[in-house]
Design a protein around this motif. Structure first.
Motif, mmCIF file in Angstrom:
data_model
loop_
_atom_site.group_PDB
_atom_site.id
_atom_site.type_symbol
_atom_site.label_atom_id
_atom_site.label_comp_id
_atom_site.label_asym_id
_atom_site.label_seq_id
_atom_site.Cartn_x
_atom_site.Cartn_y
_atom_site.Cartn_z
ATOM 1 N N CYS A 50 0.827 -1.207 0.000
ATOM 2 C CA CYS A 50 0.000 0.000 0.000
ATOM 3 C C CYS A 50 0.863 1.260 0.000
ATOM 4 O O CYS A 50 0.613 2.193 -0.763
ATOM 5 C CB CYS A 50 -0.924 0.021 1.223
ATOM 6 N N SER A 51 1.870 1.304 0.863
ATOM 7 C CA SER A 51 2.679 2.528 0.950
ATOM 8 C C SER A 51 3.470 2.770 -0.327
ATOM 9 O O SER A 51 3.565 3.899 -0.801
ATOM 10 C CB SER A 51 3.577 2.520 2.182
ATOM 11 N N ASP A 52 4.035 1.708 -0.924
ATOM 12 C CA ASP A 52 4.762 1.879 -2.187
ATOM 13 C C ASP A 52 3.830 2.358 -3.299
ATOM 14 O O ASP A 52 4.167 3.249 -4.075
ATOM 15 C CB ASP A 52 5.422 0.564 -2.617
ATOM 16 N N THR A 53 2.648 1.752 -3.371
ATOM 17 C CA THR A 53 1.692 2.110 -4.420
ATOM 18 C C THR A 53 1.185 3.535 -4.234
ATOM 19 O O THR A 53 1.039 4.283 -5.208
ATOM 20 C CB THR A 53 0.524 1.110 -4.431
ATOM 21 N N THR A 54 0.932 3.923 -2.994
ATOM 22 C CA THR A 54 0.462 5.281 -2.710
ATOM 23 C C THR A 54 1.458 6.324 -3.197
ATOM 24 O O THR A 54 1.076 7.371 -3.714
ATOM 25 C CB THR A 54 0.213 5.454 -1.198
ATOM 26 N N LYS A 55 2.724 6.029 -3.045
ATOM 27 C CA LYS A 55 3.763 6.981 -3.471
ATOM 28 C C LYS A 55 3.910 7.020 -4.991
ATOM 29 O O LYS A 55 4.362 8.020 -5.537
ATOM 30 C CB LYS A 55 5.092 6.612 -2.826
ATOM 31 N N ARG A 56 3.539 5.943 -5.672
ATOM 32 C CA ARG A 56 3.668 5.882 -7.133
ATOM 33 C C ARG A 56 2.527 6.556 -7.874
ATOM 34 O O ARG A 56 2.709 7.048 -8.988
ATOM 35 C CB ARG A 56 3.739 4.420 -7.588
ATOM 36 N N TYR A 57 1.331 6.524 -7.295
ATOM 37 C CA TYR A 57 0.152 7.023 -8.009
ATOM 38 C C TYR A 57 -0.448 8.224 -7.300
ATOM 39 O O TYR A 57 -0.517 8.265 -6.079
ATOM 40 C CB TYR A 57 -0.922 5.930 -8.117
#
Length: 153
Positions: free
Chosen positions: A59-66
């Motif tokens: 979740c944290s990685d994806t939040t930073k990407r999008y």
């Protein structure tokens, strides 16, 4: 025993009413989930390492990407298209449904039924953008040089 981590609620398109899913794909109503804003505040307050112990890494990685709709509606729509069509990582999927497709068809029908309103909103947005660009250009323009002061001595 390790405590369950918090998941991050995936930004939804503005016309959708349900909570939706987390960034890692869980039903957000069935897991402990926080908002993107809460996550970024937590990370700022606790630091990246401590925050990582409490938050789902996917979740944290994806939040930073999008980004979200407020960041750029085009990327938000693009992300939904990619997700619904199952095009992540080059693998096709057919189990994501057709909700976005149905929403886009409904948007088309609303535009056809209210074409004048749609066109006036587009025109108002264009005028606002042009004014903001003109205002920014006026700030960038250097002021004319001051004439030299006469030497009185």
């Amino acid at each position: 025993m390790k405590e369950p981590v918090d998941h991050i609620i995936r930004p939804s398109l503005p016309w959708r009413r349900d909570i939706g899913i987390t960034e890692c794909g869980y039903d957000a109503s069935k897991v402990k989930a926080i908002t993107r804003q809460d996550f970024f505040e937590r990370e700022k307050e606790l630091g990246k390492q401590r925050c990582a112990m409490m938050t789902c890494m996917t979740c944290s990685d994806t939040t930073k990407r999008y980004g979200a709709w407020v960041d750029d509606p085009r990327t938000a729509i693009g992300r939904e298209v990619t997700w619904e069509r199952g095009e992540y990582w080059g693998r096709g999927r057919s189990d994501r449904g057709i909700l976005l497709k149905e929403e886009l068809l409904a948007i088309e029908a609303l535009i056809v039924a209210h074409r004048d309103e749609f066109d006036s909103i587009i025109d108002a947005n264009r005028q606002r953008r042009e004014w903001l660009e003109k205002k920014a250009a006026m700030k960038q323009k250097p002021s004319p040089p001051k004439p030299p002061r006469p030497n009185l001595l």
